[in-house]
Design a protein around this motif. Structure first.
Motif, short mmCIF file in Angstrom:
data_model
loop_
_atom_site.label_atom_id
_atom_site.label_comp_id
_atom_site.label_asym_id
_atom_site.label_seq_id
_atom_site.Cartn_x
_atom_site.Cartn_y
_atom_site.Cartn_z
N ALA A 270 0.83 -1.21 0.00
CA ALA A 270 0.00 0.00 0.00
C ALA A 270 0.86 1.26 0.00
CB ALA A 270 -0.93 0.00 1.20
N THR A 271 1.95 1.23 0.75
CA THR A 271 2.85 2.39 0.80
C THR A 271 3.42 2.68 -0.58
OG1 THR A 271 3.43 1.96 3.11
CG2 THR A 271 4.96 3.30 1.83
N SER A 272 3.75 1.62 -1.30
CA SER A 272 4.30 1.79 -2.65
C SER A 272 3.27 2.41 -3.58
CB SER A 272 4.75 0.42 -3.18
OG SER A 272 5.22 0.54 -4.50
N VAL A 273 2.03 1.93 -3.53
CA VAL A 273 0.98 2.48 -4.39
C VAL A 273 0.70 3.94 -4.04
CG1 VAL A 273 -1.45 2.29 -5.05
CG2 VAL A 273 -0.06 0.21 -4.79
N LEU A 274 0.62 4.24 -2.75
CA LEU A 274 0.35 5.63 -2.34
C LEU A 274 1.45 6.56 -2.83
CD1 LEU A 274 -0.84 5.00 1.35
CD2 LEU A 274 -2.27 5.66 -0.60
N GLY A 275 2.69 6.14 -2.68
CA GLY A 275 3.80 6.96 -3.15
C GLY A 275 3.77 7.17 -4.65
N HIS A 277 1.26 7.42 -6.48
CA HIS A 277 0.17 8.36 -6.82
C HIS A 277 0.36 9.74 -6.17
CE1 HIS A 277 -1.69 4.67 -8.28
NE2 HIS A 277 -2.57 5.43 -8.92
N GLY A 278 1.57 9.98 -5.67
CA GLY A 278 1.90 11.32 -5.17
C GLY A 278 1.49 11.61 -3.74
N VAL A 279 1.07 10.60 -3.00
CA VAL A 279 0.70 10.82 -1.59
C VAL A 279 1.98 11.00 -0.79
CG1 VAL A 279 -0.46 9.87 0.43
CG2 VAL A 279 -1.41 9.48 -1.86
N ALA A 280 2.09 12.14 -0.12
CA ALA A 280 3.32 12.49 0.59
C ALA A 280 3.22 12.18 2.08
CB ALA A 280 3.61 13.98 0.39
N ASP A 281 4.38 12.07 2.70
CA ASP A 281 4.49 11.91 4.15
C ASP A 281 3.65 10.72 4.63
OD1 ASP A 281 5.38 12.48 6.72
OD2 ASP A 281 3.73 13.88 7.13
N VAL A 282 3.78 9.60 3.94
CA VAL A 282 3.02 8.41 4.34
C VAL A 282 3.59 7.87 5.64
CG1 VAL A 282 2.34 6.06 3.71
CG2 VAL A 282 2.47 7.85 1.95
N ARG A 283 2.73 7.69 6.61
CA ARG A 283 3.17 7.17 7.91
C ARG A 283 2.27 6.03 8.34
NH1 ARG A 283 2.45 12.62 11.23
NH2 ARG A 283 3.40 13.37 9.30
N GLN A 284 2.85 5.15 9.14
CA GLN A 284 2.11 3.99 9.63
C GLN A 284 1.74 4.22 11.08
OE1 GLN A 284 3.92 0.27 8.68
NE2 GLN A 284 2.54 -0.96 9.95
N ASP A 285 0.43 4.24 11.34
CA ASP A 285 -0.08 4.43 12.68
C ASP A 285 -0.60 3.08 13.18
OD1 ASP A 285 0.30 7.20 12.23
OD2 ASP A 285 -1.64 7.28 11.23
N GLY A 286 0.18 2.43 14.04
CA GLY A 286 -0.21 1.10 14.48
C GLY A 286 0.24 0.06 13.46
N SER A 287 -0.33 -1.12 13.53
CA SER A 287 0.15 -2.22 12.70
C SER A 287 -0.43 -2.23 11.30
CB SER A 287 -0.15 -3.55 13.39
OG SER A 287 -1.57 -3.69 13.57
N ASP A 288 -1.60 -1.61 11.12
CA ASP A 288 -2.26 -1.75 9.82
C ASP A 288 -2.93 -0.48 9.32
OD1 ASP A 288 -4.26 -1.59 11.65
OD2 ASP A 288 -5.28 -3.45 11.09
N ARG A 289 -2.53 0.65 9.80
CA ARG A 289 -3.17 1.91 9.38
C ARG A 289 -2.11 2.83 8.78
NH1 ARG A 289 -4.51 7.13 11.32
NH2 ARG A 289 -6.68 7.74 10.95
N LEU A 290 -2.35 3.25 7.55
CA LEU A 290 -1.47 4.18 6.86
C LEU A 290 -2.20 5.49 6.62
CD1 LEU A 290 -0.05 1.81 4.08
CD2 LEU A 290 1.12 2.52 6.17
#
Length: 340
Positions: A270-275, A277-290
């Motif tokens: 998911a992080t790869s797909v978000l990046g 598509h230009g989604v910036a500052d992707v962070r992981q909150d907990g084990s399964d929330r981006l």
């Protein structure tokens, strides 16, 4: 007086409102507080406030925020004429402070760093004494004013108890009652909900809104960011003695887009797909929330489809508005600890 054009990162403010009832005054100006280059330097070359340009629109509930040592209380003291600026100007209700204090301050109510009370006197007698010290207050209707102020802050049942028996929250209420003995064009409150239980905090919020609806401008310093977000329509953020942002709360928050939030066990994919598509500052909150900041114009539905198309098992997808606390941390680079 008219508002100056907005500076970089600052919103021009030009709102107006009716005055508090019963207060004689000249034609209204759009700003009740305006500072230009306001600076306070203490011995040892310690710079507490550095070139502050503050704009407080009339009729607003204005939140004043800043971390420890940001210069909030020093600013308030200069606005009220309690200390003299090292440089710059401060205009309050159209008067240059501190010189215009004798004319301006009768129209200003203030609760700064907790009330100073006579512990051996009852709450009612504290207000009587404070009212008697006001040379513009009529003795004939003093009892009415005192009773109305006590009623307004919910202290009528304890009015005849000695103030030293009051809890911290009750003392805060009594200090607020003192500020409300007369109609005020401007009310300056420093941590007014300090020591109050949730019900008391709610009552103060209701009171602040009612005062603003009557035309009183409320200048509110608080460390409770959710409180500010609920009650204030304008805000200023201080850090290290300098103003970082000011303007309507909605504009301050709208300066940053809502975050995209994805719940999935496939966080790496998911992080790869978000990046991509230009989604910036992707962070992981907990084990399964981006979460991340989407670029302008990105269609959330298309992004969700791209995630699913890439084989990401999406359990939840949506957008989430940025909070005032997050915007504060972004502007100041630090968490909020309720300092002055």
């Amino acid at each position: 007086m008219s508002a100056r054009p907005a500076e970089a990162g600052k919103a021009a403010v030009t709102t107006t409102a009716a005055p508090a009832p019963g207060v004689p005054r000249a034609p209204l100006a759009p700003l009740v507080i305006e500072t230009e280059g306001l600076t306070k330097r203490y011995p040892g070359d310690r710079l507490a406030v550095d070139g502050l340009d503050l704009r407080v629109p009339e009729g607003s509930v204005f939140g004043f925020l800043g971390p420890n040592g940001s210069g909030k209380t020093t600013t308030i003291r200069m606005l009220l004429g309690l200390i003299t600026p090292s440089a710059g100007r401060a205009r309050v209700l159209g008067g240059e402070m501190p010189g215009a204090g004798r004319r301006v301050l009768p129209h200003v109510g203030a609760l700064i760093e907790g009330p100073a009370l006579y512990g051996f006197l009852s709450g009612r007698d504290n207000l009587r004494r404070l009212d008697a010290a006001d040379p513009t207050a009529s003795r004939a209707d003093r009892e009415r004013r005192v009773s109305e102020a006590l009623d307004r802050v919910g202290l009528a049942p304890a009015a005849d108890r000695r103030a030293r028996t009051y809890s911290l929250g009750m003392k805060q209420r009594l200090g607020l009652a003192a500020a409300l003995l007369r109609p005020r064009r401007l009310l300056v409150l420093d941590e007014p909900t300090n020591g109050l239980d949730p019900q008391g905090m709610r009552e103060i919020r209701v009171l602040v809104r009612a005062l603003a609806a009557e035309g009183t401008t409320v200048f509110l310093s608080s460390h409770l960011l959710d409180e500010i977000e609920q009650v204030c329509d304008h805000v200023a953020v201080m850090a290290a003695g300098r103003l970082r942002a000011q303007g309507p709360v909605t504009e301050l928050l709208a300066a940053r887009a809502a975050r995209v939030v994805v719940t999935t066990g496939d966080t790496e994919e998911a992080t790869s797909v978000l990046g991509a598509h230009g989604v910036a500052d992707v962070r992981q909150d907990g084990s399964d929330r981006l979460s991340g900041e989407p670029p302008a114009g990105l269609d959330p539905a298309a992004l969700n489809a791209a995630l699913v198309g890439a084989g990401v098992r999406v359990r939840a997808f949506g957008t989430e508005a940025i909070t005032l606390e997050e915007r504060f941390v972004e502007l100041t680079g630090e968490g909020f600890d309720g300092g002055r």
